[in-house]
Design a protein around this motif. Sequence first.
Motif, PDB file in Angstrom:
ATOM      1  N   ALA A 326       0.802  -1.217   0.000  1.00 45.94           N
ATOM      2  CA  ALA A 326       0.000   0.000   0.000  1.00 45.94           C
ATOM      3  C   ALA A 326       0.834   1.267   0.000  1.00 45.94           C
ATOM      4  O   ALA A 326       0.368   2.322  -0.453  1.00 45.94           O
ATOM      5  CB  ALA A 326      -0.922   0.010   1.227  1.00 45.94           C
ATOM      6  N   ALA A 327       2.075   1.171   0.484  1.00 40.84           N
ATOM      7  CA  ALA A 327       2.861   2.387   0.711  1.00 40.84           C
ATOM      8  C   ALA A 327       3.957   2.601  -0.324  1.00 40.84           C
ATOM      9  O   ALA A 327       3.828   3.434  -1.225  1.00 40.84           O
ATOM     10  CB  ALA A 327       3.469   2.351   2.118  1.00 40.84           C
ATOM     11  N   ASP A 328       5.041   1.847  -0.233  1.00 39.70           N
ATOM     12  CA  ASP A 328       6.248   2.230  -0.972  1.00 39.70           C
ATOM     13  C   ASP A 328       6.838   1.141  -1.846  1.00 39.70           C
ATOM     14  O   ASP A 328       7.777   1.384  -2.589  1.00 39.70           O
ATOM     15  CB  ASP A 328       7.316   2.712   0.018  1.00 39.70           C
ATOM     16  CG  ASP A 328       7.785   1.615   0.980  1.00 39.70           C
ATOM     17  OD1 ASP A 328       7.190   0.524   0.960  1.00 39.70           O
ATOM     18  OD2 ASP A 328       8.733   1.864   1.740  1.00 39.70           O
ATOM     19  N   GLY A 329       6.362  -0.099  -1.753  1.00 36.39           N
ATOM     20  CA  GLY A 329       6.955  -1.177  -2.531  1.00 36.39           C
ATOM     21  C   GLY A 329       8.166  -1.807  -1.894  1.00 36.39           C
ATOM     22  O   GLY A 329       8.730  -2.745  -2.443  1.00 36.39           O
ATOM     23  N   GLY A 330       8.584  -1.293  -0.720  1.00 32.76           N
ATOM     24  CA  GLY A 330       9.727  -1.865  -0.020  1.00 32.76           C
ATOM     25  C   GLY A 330      10.965  -0.997  -0.096  1.00 32.76           C
ATOM     26  O   GLY A 330      11.052  -0.054  -0.883  1.00 32.76           O
ATOM     27  N   ASN A 331      11.946  -1.323   0.739  1.00 35.79           N
ATOM     28  CA  ASN A 331      13.167  -0.514   0.778  1.00 35.79           C
ATOM     29  C   ASN A 331      14.023  -0.687  -0.471  1.00 35.79           C
ATOM     30  O   ASN A 331      14.828   0.180  -0.802  1.00 35.79           O
ATOM     31  CB  ASN A 331      13.996  -0.864   2.015  1.00 35.79           C
ATOM     32  CG  ASN A 331      15.048   0.169   2.328  1.00 35.79           C
ATOM     33  OD1 ASN A 331      14.761   1.364   2.372  1.00 35.79           O
ATOM     34  ND2 ASN A 331      16.271  -0.273   2.544  1.00 35.79           N
TER      35      ASN A 331
END
Length: 369
Positions: A326-331
């Motif tokens: 939902a947010a960023d796709g991961g680091n």
Amino acid sequence: MVSARRLINRIVYGSRYDRVHWTQRVYVRPGERLAREARWRWRLRRAPVVPLADYAARTPLGAIEEFVSCLMCGQSRQQPLFEPANGDGWSYRVVRCPSCGFLYRNPNVRPEHLGDLYANGYSGFLTGDYAANRQRRYRLTMDAFAPVFSDGRGRRLLDFGCGAGLFLELAEQRGFEAYGVDLSPDSVEQANARLTRARAYFGAPEDVPEIAEGGFDVITLWSVLAHLPRPLSDFSLFRRLLAPGGVLLVLTVNARSLLLKAYGPTWSGFTKNHLMFYSAETLRTLLGRTGFAGVSYAPHYGDAVEAGTDRLPEPLRRRLRRTVEAADGGNMMRALAFADQEAIARWGGDRRIHRLRTRAQARPVPAAD
């Protein structure tokens, strides 16, 4: 002595999340995502936007550096955000483009001096602690984009920035006719000692006849994109080297990461030799401007989570996955770029494809002001 940050977190969250790894806490603690996003917006509102001339006048310039405008949209104004540094004596400045949001190091390394960053002892880094789980990460990413990497028989692959050949070793195991290039001569030497059929070369792709002829079905950039000082030129070259139906894989640090928003200048993506920091949006700009037809992304939940070796309780693991999606796709950002419509038809499957405008359709780069 407990830091103020840890004390506040203990008051807000209690001790439930103390044993959760610090890279995972921002994804599993209730309300953390919204708080970090709000703080990021507040940081951007407060950060001044200055003309490049004013920024250059007050910023030291290293011997191998130059001041640059945004390479994605041409905007010359700067929004200084961070000054990453560590105890080894290196530091640099990271700015944001106020027009398109691209994050990059400024001053940046001049392209003709890029090899200086890798000339001495870089292979020791690539084969030390950094390399311990590299091949696991490669396998997880290849699985995320199956069946592109499932069977390499009869297909040509170029690993750009191949380092000590850890991925080339996997590529030849899967049957690819594999080649690599790198700017670290000792890394290339170690790669060729490791490989059986694949071959690594020192230098640029256009300097190696076997590579310059193109016709590659796959090009890979494993943690390389952030190191490129002239990405538009490089990606135009990659597009020319790809055969019809070819694809390009990118794994790089994610400039949309909640960890960046949480840790600022101490974010793990701000390493000594990183020059540019991409989000899904700015990567699409780069790919569209260099002739690619589309791109698809695979969320990165963390290697330990994907491999099933982490210690997160199942409810927190599910929450982490939901937050990443939902947010960023991961680091880390994992992307598969398609050279043309044939590539989309062949490898797109049921993936969500972001269609890209061709160079002829793209808006012209605005003049620097």
